[in-house]
Design a protein around this motif. Structure first.
Motif, PDB file in Angstrom:
ATOM      1  N   GLN A 391      -6.294  10.153  -5.359  1.00 55.29           N
ATOM      2  CA  GLN A 391      -6.429  11.547  -5.770  1.00 55.29           C
ATOM      3  C   GLN A 391      -7.024  12.388  -4.640  1.00 55.29           C
ATOM      4  O   GLN A 391      -6.548  13.502  -4.358  1.00 55.29           O
ATOM      5  N   GLN A 392      -8.032  11.865  -3.989  1.00 56.82           N
ATOM      6  CA  GLN A 392      -8.667  12.597  -2.898  1.00 56.82           C
ATOM      7  C   GLN A 392      -7.684  12.841  -1.751  1.00 56.82           C
ATOM      8  O   GLN A 392      -7.685  13.921  -1.143  1.00 56.82           O
ATOM      9  N   GLN A 393      -6.843  11.855  -1.473  1.00 59.77           N
ATOM     10  CA  GLN A 393      -5.866  11.994  -0.391  1.00 59.77           C
ATOM     11  C   GLN A 393      -4.815  13.057  -0.720  1.00 59.77           C
ATOM     12  O   GLN A 393      -4.429  13.857   0.138  1.00 59.77           O
ATOM     13  N   ILE A 394      -4.358  13.069  -1.965  1.00 58.38           N
ATOM     14  CA  ILE A 394      -3.369  14.065  -2.380  1.00 58.38           C
ATOM     15  C   ILE A 394      -3.978  15.465  -2.341  1.00 58.38           C
ATOM     16  O   ILE A 394      -3.359  16.422  -1.852  1.00 58.38           O
ATOM     17  N   GLU A 395      -5.189  15.582  -2.843  1.00 58.55           N
ATOM     18  CA  GLU A 395      -5.866  16.885  -2.842  1.00 58.55           C
ATOM     19  C   GLU A 395      -6.145  17.370  -1.414  1.00 58.55           C
ATOM     20  O   GLU A 395      -6.186  18.587  -1.155  1.00 58.55           O
ATOM     21  N   ALA A 396      -6.320  16.432  -0.483  1.00 59.04           N
ATOM     22  CA  ALA A 396      -6.585  16.792   0.915  1.00 59.04           C
ATOM     23  C   ALA A 396      -5.309  17.154   1.677  1.00 59.04           C
ATOM     24  O   ALA A 396      -5.382  17.571   2.845  1.00 59.04           O
ATOM     25  N   GLY A 397      -4.152  16.979   1.049  1.00 58.73           N
ATOM     26  CA  GLY A 397      -2.892  17.375   1.670  1.00 58.73           C
ATOM     27  C   GLY A 397      -2.190  16.295   2.462  1.00 58.73           C
ATOM     28  O   GLY A 397      -1.235  16.576   3.196  1.00 58.73           O
ATOM     29  N   LEU A 398      -2.606  15.035   2.318  1.00 54.37           N
ATOM     30  CA  LEU A 398      -1.918  13.957   3.025  1.00 54.37           C
ATOM     31  C   LEU A 398      -0.533  13.745   2.436  1.00 54.37           C
ATOM     32  O   LEU A 398      -0.329  13.898   1.232  1.00 54.37           O
ATOM     33  N   ASN A 399       0.415  13.372   3.284  1.00 53.86           N
ATOM     34  CA  ASN A 399       1.761  13.089   2.798  1.00 53.86           C
ATOM     35  C   ASN A 399       1.892  11.607   2.445  1.00 53.86           C
ATOM     36  O   ASN A 399       0.969  10.818   2.638  1.00 53.86           O
ATOM     37  N   GLU A 400       3.063  11.224   1.931  1.00 54.28           N
ATOM     38  CA  GLU A 400       3.277   9.855   1.472  1.00 54.28           C
ATOM     39  C   GLU A 400       3.073   8.842   2.585  1.00 54.28           C
ATOM     40  O   GLU A 400       2.408   7.810   2.390  1.00 54.28           O
ATOM     41  N   GLU A 401       3.610   9.123   3.755  1.00 49.88           N
ATOM     42  CA  GLU A 401       3.498   8.187   4.875  1.00 49.88           C
ATOM     43  C   GLU A 401       2.040   7.978   5.278  1.00 49.88           C
ATOM     44  O   GLU A 401       1.607   6.844   5.536  1.00 49.88           O
ATOM     45  N   GLN A 402       1.280   9.060   5.317  1.00 50.71           N
ATOM     46  CA  GLN A 402      -0.128   8.959   5.694  1.00 50.71           C
ATOM     47  C   GLN A 402      -0.936   8.171   4.661  1.00 50.71           C
ATOM     48  O   GLN A 402      -1.795   7.366   5.019  1.00 50.71           O
ATOM     49  N   ILE A 403      -0.650   8.412   3.390  1.00 46.78           N
ATOM     50  CA  ILE A 403      -1.365   7.694   2.332  1.00 46.78           C
ATOM     51  C   ILE A 403      -1.032   6.207   2.368  1.00 46.78           C
ATOM     52  O   ILE A 403      -1.922   5.347   2.314  1.00 46.78           O
ATOM     53  N   LYS A 404       0.242   5.894   2.491  1.00 50.39           N
ATOM     54  CA  LYS A 404       0.651   4.485   2.482  1.00 50.39           C
ATOM     55  C   LYS A 404       0.108   3.707   3.679  1.00 50.39           C
ATOM     56  O   LYS A 404      -0.107   2.491   3.599  1.00 50.39           O
ATOM     57  N   ALA A 405      -0.123   4.402   4.778  1.00 51.33           N
ATOM     58  CA  ALA A 405      -0.685   3.739   5.953  1.00 51.33           C
ATOM     59  C   ALA A 405      -2.068   3.165   5.657  1.00 51.33           C
ATOM     60  O   ALA A 405      -2.459   2.130   6.209  1.00 51.33           O
ATOM     61  N   THR A 406      -2.786   3.802   4.739  1.00 46.46           N
ATOM     62  CA  THR A 406      -4.138   3.328   4.395  1.00 46.46           C
ATOM     63  C   THR A 406      -4.099   2.108   3.476  1.00 46.46           C
ATOM     64  O   THR A 406      -5.146   1.486   3.244  1.00 46.46           O
ATOM     65  N   TRP A 407      -2.944   1.763   2.946  1.00 46.63           N
ATOM     66  CA  TRP A 407      -2.837   0.610   2.049  1.00 46.63           C
ATOM     67  C   TRP A 407      -2.539  -0.689   2.785  1.00 46.63           C
ATOM     68  O   TRP A 407      -2.667  -1.777   2.212  1.00 46.63           O
ATOM     69  N   GLN A 408      -2.057  -0.588   4.033  1.00 48.22           N
ATOM     70  CA  GLN A 408      -1.394  -1.727   4.673  1.00 48.22           C
ATOM     71  C   GLN A 408      -2.295  -2.941   4.871  1.00 48.22           C
ATOM     72  O   GLN A 408      -1.859  -4.078   4.710  1.00 48.22           O
ATOM     73  N   GLU A 409      -3.539  -2.735   5.245  1.00 51.48           N
ATOM     74  CA  GLU A 409      -4.436  -3.871   5.459  1.00 51.48           C
ATOM     75  C   GLU A 409      -4.658  -4.623   4.148  1.00 51.48           C
ATOM     76  O   GLU A 409      -4.634  -5.857   4.104  1.00 51.48           O
ATOM     77  N   GLY A 410      -4.848  -3.860   3.048  1.00 58.60           N
ATOM     78  CA  GLY A 410      -5.033  -4.486   1.745  1.00 58.60           C
ATOM     79  C   GLY A 410      -3.801  -5.236   1.286  1.00 58.60           C
ATOM     80  O   GLY A 410      -3.904  -6.339   0.729  1.00 58.60           O
ATOM     81  N   LEU A 411      -2.635  -4.668   1.527  1.00 59.10           N
ATOM     82  CA  LEU A 411      -1.382  -5.326   1.142  1.00 59.10           C
ATOM     83  C   LEU A 411      -1.166  -6.604   1.960  1.00 59.10           C
ATOM     84  O   LEU A 411      -0.689  -7.618   1.434  1.00 59.10           O
ATOM     85  N   LYS A 412      -1.526  -6.558   3.225  1.00 63.23           N
ATOM     86  CA  LYS A 412      -1.387  -7.741   4.084  1.00 63.23           C
ATOM     87  C   LYS A 412      -2.244  -8.885   3.562  1.00 63.23           C
ATOM     88  O   LYS A 412      -1.797 -10.038   3.477  1.00 63.23           O
ATOM     89  N   ASN A 413      -3.474  -8.572   3.204  1.00 62.53           N
ATOM     90  CA  ASN A 413      -4.377  -9.610   2.684  1.00 62.53           C
ATOM     91  C   ASN A 413      -3.910 -10.124   1.332  1.00 62.53           C
ATOM     92  O   ASN A 413      -4.006 -11.323   1.043  1.00 62.53           O
ATOM     93  N   PHE A 414      -3.400  -9.216   0.482  1.00 60.63           N
ATOM     94  CA  PHE A 414      -2.912  -9.648  -0.828  1.00 60.63           C
ATOM     95  C   PHE A 414      -1.735 -10.606  -0.684  1.00 60.63           C
ATOM     96  O   PHE A 414      -1.643 -11.607  -1.415  1.00 60.63           O
ATOM     97  N   LYS A 415      -0.825 -10.316   0.221  1.00 65.42           N
ATOM     98  CA  LYS A 415       0.342 -11.173   0.404  1.00 65.42           C
ATOM     99  C   LYS A 415      -0.073 -12.586   0.818  1.00 65.42           C
ATOM    100  O   LYS A 415       0.571 -13.573   0.420  1.00 65.42           O
ATOM    101  N   LYS A 416      -1.137 -12.694   1.609  1.00 65.08           N
ATOM    102  CA  LYS A 416      -1.629 -14.022   1.986  1.00 65.08           C
ATOM    103  C   LYS A 416      -2.165 -14.766   0.760  1.00 65.08           C
ATOM    104  O   LYS A 416      -1.933 -15.961   0.585  1.00 65.08           O
TER     105      LYS A 416
END
Length: 425
Positions: A391-416
């Motif tokens: 919610q904070q990212q959307i309210e701050a005006g980040l786009n989809e690509e910018q928001i998803k970039a912040t997920w990548q480390e967590g997704l990498k660890n989850f896949k392991k």
């Protein structure tokens, strides 16, 4: 495949002979007729590439139920197919028989049916408390696992030796069937009761996406540190709950997963029975992980229309940009829809291509084009997202690509972590 047909036929014939000794002639005749129908399940399978769900592999779990008092966690999707399932999602007695009905006919000693959100026959609204009761067809007691009683109590398990869990999931963190799975496993582990999972395909098992849930935001729509779309079957997910020691006090459940045959995560699967009232077809199931975020906003996802989770809209969106219109009204599965009797402006997504990622663009665009941004989000949004950051990212005006970039480390660890528990490629 032919060997499996023979095994099922012999096993079921033996069970018929045992069961018939305790039945009247008419009951025995009906039972034999039902067994013949069950054998047609395998005889009508066309080729070795057909997915065979856990419930259809009776030779694997019927011996485990012999002489046991059985509890079953089930709903309208808990079926044994009589032939290859179609994509109609319309109930048909010619296509399948319910697992509970079949086991009753086989003289399995079922003590209790535990029902998740939407109830045993799948008719309750989302969020509606499901009441305990008696199944009119089998006269079995039904215990609700939705509402105040989300976890089976020791008293509800005292006459049970083994539990079967057989429910079709859709692969999204906020779809509550995996939360019910957690509590069933936890209660069973505490009572030292083994659990059998009859596995079913994940229709959204072809991708993994979304923010990882932060544990301070746990709720019944998100109990574990996983992404929104986890890419696992319910059998694999149960193994992960156990292996990661997510149950209370790190206890582990005695678990037996009856795996799917001829399945992998890249195979598309059309659900033959709707998993809940507002997911009536393949398109709604595919869009659900992306559109469910709107449930935490003032935007409707089409509840109260013929196209739930296939459209979205709000009275507060700009009609010049959102030219699709609909008016929610009470209907089956949505007694009190959001924006009831109000004209909503939005988008029709029925003809969009099937998603292979989580789509945030619709959510971001709706926020940017609403009349009053301060009233767009509600407190439920954080529970759905599993984090305040989205919610904070959307309210701050980040786009989809910018928001998803912040997920990548967590997704990498989850896949392991996930890789340790996969049954299928």
């Amino acid at each position: 495949m032919r060997f499996n047909v023979v095994k099922n036929t012999v096993l079921l014939f033996v069970l018929v002979m045992i069961s018939c000794a305790n039945l009247s002639k008419s009951e025995a005749k009906n039972l034999k007729s039902e067994i013949i129908k069950q054998n047609e399940v395998l005889n009508k399978i066309e080729n070795d590439s057909t997915i065979i769900v856990g419930a259809n592999q009776m030779e694997s779990y019927l011996p485990l139920l012999k002489g046991k008092r059985v509890g079953i966690v089930a709903n309208q999707t808990s079926v044994i197919f009589k032939h290859n399932p179609t994509s109609s999602l319309e109930p048909s007695n010619d296509a399948y028989s319910h697992l509970v009905d079949s086991l009753v006919l086989l003289n399995i000693d079922i003590k209790t049916v535990f029902a998740p959100e939407h109830g045993f026959r799948g008719t309750a609204d989302a969020g509606e408390h499901v009441k305990d009761g008696i199944d009119t067809k089998t006269n079995l007691p039904i215990v609700s696992l939705y509402g105040k009683n989300k976890k089976p109590s020791p008293g509800q398990l005292k006459n049970i030796d083994i539990i079967i869990f057989d429910i079709q999931d859709v692969g999204a963190r906020f779809y509550t069937y995996i939360s019910s799975l957690h509590y069933v496993m936890e209660a069973s582990a505490e009572a030292r009761i083994p659990v059998i999972i009859l596995d079913r395909p994940n229709p959204n098992g072809h991708y993994i996406d979304g923010p990882i849930l932060e544990m301070e935001h746990t709720s019944f729509v998100g109990m574990h540190p996983i992404p929104v779309v986890h890419g696992m079957t319910i059998g694999e997910y149960a193994k992960m709950i156990n292996g990661e020691k997510w149950l209370a006090n790190g206890i582990q459940c005695e678990l037996n997963v009856i795996p799917l045959k001829n399945y992998n995560h890249s195979v598309s699967y059309s659900l033959p029975i709707y998993p809940s009232p507002n997911l009536p077809n393949d398109k709604s199931i595919n869009l659900y992980p992306s559109l469910c975020f709107f449930e935490g906003t003032n935007v409707s996802v089409g509840r109260g229309t013929k196209f739930p989770f296939q459209i979205f809209g709000s009275p507060f969106l700009n009609p010049k940009l959102y030219d699709f219109e609909f008016t929610p009204e009470p209907n089956f599965g949505s007694k009190y829809p959001k924006h009831q009797d109000k004209l909503c402006h939005g988008k029709n997504l029925i003809l969009t291509e099937n998603l292979k990622i989580l789509n945030l663009k619709w959510l971001i665009e709706a926020y940017n084009n609403t009349e009053n941004k301060a009233e767009f989000f509600n407190t439920f949004f954080t529970k759905l997202a599993g984090t305040k950051k989205l919610q904070q990212q959307i309210e701050a005006g980040l786009n989809e690509e910018q928001i998803k970039a912040t997920w990548q480390e967590g997704l990498k660890n989850f896949k392991k972590t996930k890789a340790k528990y996969l049954i299928y490629k």
